[in-house]
Design a protein around this motif. Structure first.
Motif, short mmCIF file in Angstrom:
data_model
loop_
_atom_site.label_atom_id
_atom_site.label_comp_id
_atom_site.label_asym_id
_atom_site.label_seq_id
_atom_site.Cartn_x
_atom_site.Cartn_y
_atom_site.Cartn_z
N ALA A 139 0.82 -1.22 0.00
CA ALA A 139 0.00 0.00 0.00
C ALA A 139 0.84 1.26 0.00
O ALA A 139 0.30 2.36 -0.16
CB ALA A 139 -0.93 0.01 1.21
N PHE B 278 0.51 3.67 -3.02
CA PHE B 278 -0.78 4.37 -3.01
C PHE B 278 -0.74 5.52 -2.00
O PHE B 278 -1.15 6.64 -2.32
CB PHE B 278 -1.89 3.39 -2.65
CG PHE B 278 -3.26 4.01 -2.58
CD1 PHE B 278 -3.86 4.56 -3.69
CD2 PHE B 278 -3.96 4.03 -1.37
CE1 PHE B 278 -5.12 5.13 -3.63
CE2 PHE B 278 -5.22 4.60 -1.29
CZ PHE B 278 -5.80 5.15 -2.43
N TRP C 74 5.29 6.37 -8.87
CA TRP C 74 4.50 5.59 -7.93
C TRP C 74 3.81 4.42 -8.63
O TRP C 74 3.67 3.33 -8.05
CB TRP C 74 3.48 6.48 -7.23
CG TRP C 74 4.08 7.48 -6.29
CD1 TRP C 74 4.00 8.84 -6.38
CD2 TRP C 74 4.85 7.20 -5.12
NE1 TRP C 74 4.67 9.43 -5.35
CE2 TRP C 74 5.21 8.45 -4.56
CE3 TRP C 74 5.29 6.03 -4.50
CZ2 TRP C 74 5.98 8.55 -3.40
CZ3 TRP C 74 6.05 6.13 -3.34
CH2 TRP C 74 6.39 7.37 -2.80
N ILE D 142 -2.71 6.90 -9.79
CA ILE D 142 -3.59 6.49 -8.70
C ILE D 142 -4.24 5.13 -8.99
O ILE D 142 -4.27 4.23 -8.14
CB ILE D 142 -4.67 7.55 -8.45
CG1 ILE D 142 -4.06 8.78 -7.77
CG2 ILE D 142 -5.80 7.00 -7.58
CD1 ILE D 142 -5.00 9.96 -7.67
N ALA E 284 -1.60 2.42 -8.59
CA ALA E 284 -1.15 2.25 -7.22
C ALA E 284 -2.21 1.63 -6.32
O ALA E 284 -1.88 0.98 -5.32
CB ALA E 284 -0.69 3.59 -6.65
N ILE E 285 -3.48 1.80 -6.67
CA ILE E 285 -4.55 1.30 -5.81
C ILE E 285 -4.85 -0.18 -6.05
O ILE E 285 -5.58 -0.80 -5.27
CB ILE E 285 -5.82 2.15 -6.00
CG1 ILE E 285 -6.72 2.07 -4.76
CG2 ILE E 285 -6.60 1.70 -7.24
CD1 ILE E 285 -7.93 2.99 -4.82
N VAL F 31 -4.00 -2.36 -3.09
CA VAL F 31 -4.79 -1.90 -1.94
C VAL F 31 -6.19 -2.48 -2.00
O VAL F 31 -6.72 -2.98 -1.00
CB VAL F 31 -4.84 -0.36 -1.91
CG1 VAL F 31 -5.78 0.11 -0.80
CG2 VAL F 31 -3.46 0.22 -1.71
N PRO G 250 -10.19 8.01 -5.10
CA PRO G 250 -9.61 6.76 -4.60
C PRO G 250 -10.01 6.47 -3.16
O PRO G 250 -10.10 5.30 -2.77
CB PRO G 250 -8.10 6.99 -4.73
CG PRO G 250 -7.93 8.46 -4.83
CD PRO G 250 -9.15 8.97 -5.50
#
Length: 468
Positions: free
Chosen positions: A35, A38, A67, A328, A331-332, A335, A381
């Motif tokens: 995570a 994120f 990222w 985003i 990166a998510i 998660v 997000p």
């Protein structure tokens, strides 16, 4: 630097006990370190514009890419290149591309609607202008409504000695709360629609909360503006004398209806599906996305360049959104996988935090945690995080979990108003107002406004709507 950072994170993920990626992307097997990218991109968005604005302006795309790569490269190493490619394709085809194309269409259409003329900014007139912008936000988005309405509101009040409060309430209502009634209004709600939430679900289930919050704030604004108006005495000469209000770019209103029709079509019509890179794409959704492109082109061709220039239209904001959300959405990915694991995943303490002792959802916690993060991090997000935390099943959330989904939706949309960086239009309105001579409060000065006015409003909402 990029290569060393990627290798370091890859090594960390490889040797952590729970870091191995299952072939089916099992979130229960992922460690919390997944995570970090994120969290990194959200903190970058929150802090860089304040701490290093010049650097951020020129390198935001590179930072977002960094990222994103810090997820994709370790994923490819640990789970294999095809897993990374399929995860990227799934995110791009089903979420990122539809999301950006809708924002592009709404942004372009709203930029073609020009309101000319000037009226006197009395308390009654100002309240009506804010109410109009609040309603408009659910149809052309909070960004679109903000860009259409901010200059007419500023012109109406440019002869007032005290007009800061007008812009602050504008951000509260037009740039945030007003976008709560359709997926067109605010990006979090469109992400919910892409996840399976019905188009009109938010209209029916957030209407009481929206009417309460907007009605209370409009009434409070009228009282504050009336007191200030009466105390001002002599008003300075009006640099833009009263003129009849005229609206140019009327064809863009028709294009808004086409956008709505395309979204409803994609949710109700089955045209079949195809599979691309392991991702099943519904042809109705692909048609919807092509319609968004067509609407954008038609709006550009049918609206005069002079009107867009007069409206202050530029591609800068949408380019920024496209770059940042690419990072985003990548990166998510891990998660969301961890959140799907619920109590078996690395975020089990967060699950406990939003759960009552009997295991039911704590809706007040969902409202305040979603809203608290949306106040300073991007609300789209943040919405996805808590959507998954609540189970991620749209059919269950729209029925048995309706109050929980309403709490998540209201928290993400409403509390984006708590700071200048809570929602994209906030800072745009701030910049336009400052350029126009309005002495806007500082970052912390605005927090004082929102703390005194919005936090009590949200506490009342919690008592009225989200106790159970």
């Amino acid at each position: 630097m990029l290569r060393l950072s990627s290798l370091a994170l890859t090594a960390a993920l490889t040797f952590l006990p729970q870091a191995a990626f299952a072939a089916e992307f099992d979130g229960a097997s992922l460690g919390p370190v997944w995570a970090l990218p994120f969290a990194g991109i959200l903190l970058s968005i929150a802090l860089f514009p304040l701490l290093a604005p010049h650097f951020w302006e020129h390198h935001q795309g590179k930072i977002a890419a960094l990222w994103g790569l810090l997820v994709l490269i370790p994923m490819a190493v640990v789970a294999g290149p095809m897993t990374a490619i399929h995860a990227l394709a799934h995110t791009a085809f089903l979420e990122y591309i539809p999301f950006i194309l809708l924002l592009l269409a709404l942004f372009t259409v709203a930029g073609g609607i020009l309101v000319r003329g000037n009226i006197h900014g009395s308390p009654g007139t100002n309240t009506m202008l804010l109410a109009l912008g609040t309603v408009l936000a659910s149809f052309i988005g909070t960004t679109g409504a903000s860009m259409v309405m901010i200059r007419p509101v500023m012109r109406a009040n440019d002869d007032r000695r005290h007009n800061v409060h007008v812009i602050v309430f504008f951000i509260f209502l037009v740039s945030n709360i007003g976008g709560s009634l359709t997926p067109l209004g605010d990006p979090p709600l469109f992400l919910g629609f892409l996840r399976g939430v019905d188009f009109f679900w938010t209209t029916t289930h957030l209407l009481p909360e929206t009417l309460f919050a907007s009605g209370l704030l409009l009434a409070l604004f009228y009282v504050i503006d009336l007191v200030i108006y009466r105390k001002e005495g002599h008003i300075k000469p009006d640099p833009t004398p009263d003129n009849p209000v005229r609206v140019a770019g009327g064809i863009n209103f028709l294009l808004i209806f086409i956008i709505i029709a395309a979204i409803l079509m994609s949710a109700t019509v089955d045209l079949g599906r195809i599979t691309v890179l392991g991702t099943e794409i519904e042809l109705a959704n692909a048609l919807r996305d092509f319609i968004m492109i067509a609407v954008t082109i038609i709006s550009l061709k049918a609206t005069s360049k002079a009107s867009r220039i007069e409206n202050g239209f530029s591609w800068g904001p949408i380019k920024e959104v496209a770059k940042l959300f690419a990072g985003i959405f990548i990166a998510i990915i891990p998660v969301l996988a961890i959140l799907r694991a619920g109590a078996d995943g690395a975020f089990a303490p967060l699950v406990a935090l939003v759960s009552n002792p009997d295991g039911s959802a704590n809706n007040a916690a969902y409202f305040w945690l979603t809203g608290g993060l949306s106040s300073f991090l991007d609300n789209a997000p943040t919405y996805l995080v808590f959507f998954e935390l609540a189970g991620g099943n749209p059919q269950q959330l729209m029925t048995a979990g309706a109050m929980t989904l309403a709490a998540i939706s209201a928290g993400a949309v409403f509390m984006g108003a708590n700071s200048y960086i809570g929602n994209a239009p906030n800072f745009m309105v701030y910049a336009i107002a400052r350029e126009g001579g309005v002495k806007m409060p500082s970052f912390f000065g605005y927090l004082l406004w929102s703390g005194v006015i919005l936090i009590p409003t949200f506490l009342l909402m919690t008592l009225l709507f989200f106790r159970a």
